[in-house]
Design a protein around this motif. Structure first.
Motif, mmCIF file in Angstrom:
data_model
loop_
_atom_site.group_PDB
_atom_site.id
_atom_site.type_symbol
_atom_site.label_atom_id
_atom_site.label_comp_id
_atom_site.label_asym_id
_atom_site.label_seq_id
_atom_site.Cartn_x
_atom_site.Cartn_y
_atom_site.Cartn_z
ATOM 1 N N ASN A 77 0.979 -1.149 -0.146
ATOM 2 C CA ASN A 77 0.097 -0.051 0.172
ATOM 3 C C ASN A 77 0.651 1.371 0.113
ATOM 4 O O ASN A 77 0.396 2.436 -0.510
ATOM 5 C CB ASN A 77 -0.714 -0.002 1.323
ATOM 6 C CG ASN A 77 -1.815 -1.145 1.195
ATOM 7 O OD1 ASN A 77 -2.406 -1.641 2.188
ATOM 8 N ND2 ASN A 77 -2.279 -1.634 -0.062
ATOM 9 N N ASN A 80 2.021 1.912 -3.512
ATOM 10 C CA ASN A 80 0.910 2.370 -4.278
ATOM 11 C C ASN A 80 0.843 3.750 -4.329
ATOM 12 O O ASN A 80 0.479 4.136 -4.996
ATOM 13 C CB ASN A 80 -0.452 1.562 -3.907
ATOM 14 C CG ASN A 80 -0.253 -0.048 -4.264
ATOM 15 O OD1 ASN A 80 0.508 -0.465 -4.993
ATOM 16 N ND2 ASN A 80 -1.259 -0.552 -3.800
ATOM 17 N N SER A 81 0.924 4.115 -2.909
ATOM 18 C CA SER A 81 0.961 5.631 -2.698
ATOM 19 C C SER A 81 1.862 6.446 -3.327
ATOM 20 O O SER A 81 1.778 7.614 -3.888
ATOM 21 C CB SER A 81 0.458 5.862 -1.211
ATOM 22 O OG SER A 81 -0.591 5.241 -0.712
ATOM 23 N N VAL A 84 1.566 6.621 -7.060
ATOM 24 C CA VAL A 84 0.281 7.390 -7.476
ATOM 25 C C VAL A 84 0.572 8.952 -7.220
ATOM 26 O O VAL A 84 0.420 9.614 -8.229
ATOM 27 C CB VAL A 84 -1.106 7.162 -6.720
ATOM 28 C CG1 VAL A 84 -2.413 8.123 -7.144
ATOM 29 C CG2 VAL A 84 -1.560 5.837 -7.119
ATOM 30 N N TYR A 146 -3.517 1.049 -11.413
ATOM 31 C CA TYR A 146 -2.908 2.184 -11.450
ATOM 32 C C TYR A 146 -3.511 3.376 -12.357
ATOM 33 O O TYR A 146 -3.573 4.531 -12.121
ATOM 34 C CB TYR A 146 -1.404 2.214 -11.589
ATOM 35 C CG TYR A 146 -0.552 1.550 -10.593
ATOM 36 C CD1 TYR A 146 -0.819 1.871 -9.173
ATOM 37 C CD2 TYR A 146 0.279 0.151 -11.004
ATOM 38 C CE1 TYR A 146 0.013 1.103 -8.299
ATOM 39 C CE2 TYR A 146 0.685 -0.370 -9.940
ATOM 40 C CZ TYR A 146 0.770 -0.046 -8.605
ATOM 41 O OH TYR A 146 1.163 -0.696 -7.430
ATOM 42 N N TRP A 213 -1.220 11.823 -1.519
ATOM 43 C CA TRP A 213 -0.936 10.807 -0.373
ATOM 44 C C TRP A 213 -2.005 10.702 0.484
ATOM 45 O O TRP A 213 -2.361 9.789 1.102
ATOM 46 C CB TRP A 213 0.410 11.468 0.280
ATOM 47 C CG TRP A 213 1.207 10.562 1.236
ATOM 48 C CD1 TRP A 213 0.963 10.328 2.472
ATOM 49 C CD2 TRP A 213 1.911 9.547 1.121
ATOM 50 N NE1 TRP A 213 1.579 9.586 3.025
ATOM 51 C CE2 TRP A 213 2.179 9.081 2.141
ATOM 52 C CE3 TRP A 213 2.356 9.068 -0.174
ATOM 53 C CZ2 TRP A 213 3.304 7.937 2.391
ATOM 54 C CZ3 TRP A 213 3.291 7.979 -0.213
ATOM 55 C CH2 TRP A 213 3.852 7.507 0.865
ATOM 56 N N PRO A 219 -9.610 6.426 -4.117
ATOM 57 C CA PRO A 219 -9.117 4.981 -3.923
ATOM 58 C C PRO A 219 -10.026 4.180 -3.495
ATOM 59 O O PRO A 219 -10.154 3.026 -3.596
ATOM 60 C CB PRO A 219 -7.851 5.283 -3.015
ATOM 61 C CG PRO A 219 -7.362 6.542 -3.410
ATOM 62 C CD PRO A 219 -8.600 7.507 -3.553
ATOM 63 N N SER A 223 -10.102 1.194 -5.820
ATOM 64 C CA SER A 223 -9.515 0.123 -5.511
ATOM 65 C C SER A 223 -10.278 -0.896 -4.867
ATOM 66 O O SER A 223 -11.038 -0.630 -3.993
ATOM 67 C CB SER A 223 -8.367 0.434 -4.388
ATOM 68 O OG SER A 223 -7.629 1.513 -5.230
ATOM 69 N N LYS A 229 -4.953 -1.007 -2.738
ATOM 70 C CA LYS A 229 -5.273 0.001 -2.234
ATOM 71 C C LYS A 229 -4.114 0.962 -1.494
ATOM 72 O O LYS A 229 -2.829 0.635 -1.763
ATOM 73 C CB LYS A 229 -5.871 -0.433 -0.747
ATOM 74 C CG LYS A 229 -7.556 -1.153 -1.131
ATOM 75 C CD LYS A 229 -8.011 -1.563 -0.069
ATOM 76 C CE LYS A 229 -9.634 -2.034 -0.094
ATOM 77 N NZ LYS A 229 -10.037 -2.683 0.736
ATOM 78 N N THR A 230 -4.485 2.124 -1.277
ATOM 79 C CA THR A 230 -3.600 3.154 -0.729
ATOM 80 C C THR A 230 -3.483 3.151 0.878
ATOM 81 O O THR A 230 -4.047 2.647 1.499
ATOM 82 C CB THR A 230 -3.512 4.392 -1.351
ATOM 83 O OG1 THR A 230 -4.879 4.843 -1.116
ATOM 84 C CG2 THR A 230 -3.464 4.497 -2.834
#
Length: 283
Positions: A77, A80-81, A84, A146, A213, A219, A223, A229-230
Motif C-alpha cells: 500500500n 501504491n501511494s 500514484v 494504477y 498521499w 481510491p 480500488s 489500495k493506498t
C-alpha cells in the motif's frame, strides 16, 4: 516615548503568546501520534495521558507493517501511494507549467475566457463529479488499476493558476533573446522557464503530493483489491477492525507521515519563497 515602547513591548508579547499557543495546538496531535506509537494500548488509554513513554514499545511498528491478519500488505500500500502521488505530482507540475506558460506568454483571442473557464472548475467539489468519474472508469475498465487511480488527477486548475501567476511576470526579454538565438518554444520552456520556476514548482509539487498521499475517497471507489489500495485505506481498515491495536495504528500513521515530512524538508527553501505567490504576483 516610553509609552510607545511599552505598547510595542505589550504587542510583541501578545504576538509571541499567540504564536506559541498556535504552535502548541498544531504540534500536540503530532506529538501524541509519535509518543502513542511507542506505547502499548493500555498506556495510551490512561487518563491523564502519559506524554513520555516509560518503555519504547517498538512492537507497534512491526504490528503496523504486518497487519492484524499478518498479510504484510502495508508495504504494498505504501508503494501504491508512492506511485500514484509521484506520477500525479510530476504530471501536474509539467502540464500545469506548460499550460500556465501558454496562458501567460502567448496572446491569443479568448485567452482570458479560457483562463476563467479553467478557474471555474475549482468551484466544482470533487464529490459532485466522483460518481460520473467512476462510471467513466468502469466503462473504460480501468478500475482497480494504477491508471484508474492516476488518470483523473493528471492536472488541476490550481496548478495552472499558480504557474500562470508566477510566469506572467517572467521577463519577456529573456524569452525574446532565446528566440533570437534560434531556440524553439518547447526548448525555451524546458531550458529557461522550468529551471527558473523552482519556487512555484516546489510549492505545487509539495501540495500535489500531499493531496494525493492523503486521498481517500477516490481510491475507496476505484480500488477493489487489497493489493491496489493506498495508505489511507489501510489506516481506515486498521482502525475499524474489531480488535484494534491503538499503538500499532499510531505507528502506521507515523510511517505514513514520514515521506511528506522528508519531501517538505527537502524542498522547504523553495516552498517558503513560493507559498505566497498567488498573493504577491498579480495577473
Amino acid at each position: 516615548m516610553k509609552t510607545i515602547k511599552k505598547q510595542s513591548f505589550i504587542v510583541d508579547v501578545l504576538i509571541w503568546a499567540f504564536l506559541i499557543l498556535t504552535a502548541i495546538v498544531i504540534l500536540a496531535p503530532i506529538v501524541f501520534m509519535f509518543t502513542a506509537s511507542l506505547m502499548p494500548s493500555r498506556d495510551i488509554l490512561k487518563m491523564p495521558y502519559p506524554w513520555i513513554p516509560k518503555d519504547l514499545y517498538w512492537q507497534n511498528y512491526w504490528q503496523a507493517l504486518r497487519g492484524n491478519d499478518g498479510s504484510f500488505i502495508f508495504p504494498r500500500n505504501i508503494l501504491n501511494s508512492f506511485i500514484v502521488a509521484g506520477v500525479v505530482s510530476i504530471s501536474t507540475v509539467f502540464l500545469s507549467a506548460l499550460t500556465g506558460y501558454g496562458l501567460a506568454k502567448f496572446p491569443f483571442r479568448g485567452r482570458n475566457l479560457v483562463f476563467l473557464l479553467i478557474m471555474a472548475t475549482m468551484m466544482i467539489p470533487f464529490e459532485a463529479i466522483m460518481i460520473p468519474l467512476y462510471l467513466v472508469a468502469t466503462s473504460l475498465k480501468i478500475q482497480n488499476s494504477y491508471i484508474g487511480l492516476i488518470l483523473p488527477f493528471l492536472m488541476n486548475a490550481f496548478g495552472i493558476f499558480l504557474m500562470r501567476q508566477y510566469l506572467i511576470t517572467f521577463p519577456d526579454e529573456i524569452i525574446d533573446a532565446a528566440r533570437i538565438d534560434g531556440s524553439g518554444e518547447f526548448s525555451i520552456f524546458l531550458r529557461i522557464i522550468l529551471p527558473n520556476s523552482a519556487p512555484a514548482i516546489a510549492t505545487l509539487a509539495i501540495l500535489t503530493f500531499r493531496t494525493q498521499w492523503d486521498n481517500l475517497l477516490w481510491p475507496l471507489l476505484i480500488s477493489q483489491s487489497e493489493e491496489m489500495k493506498t495508505i489511507p485505506l489501510y489506516i481506515v481498515k486498521f482502525a475499524t477492525e474489531k480488535h484494534t491495536n491503538e499503538g500499532a495504528m499510531m505507528a502506521a500513521a507515523v510511517i505514513a507521515s514520514i515521506p511528506i515530512l522528508v519531501l517538505f524538508l527537502a524542498l522547504s527553501r523553495y516552498f517558503v519563497s513560493g507559498a505566497s505567490l498567488h498573493s504577491s504576483r498579480k495577473g
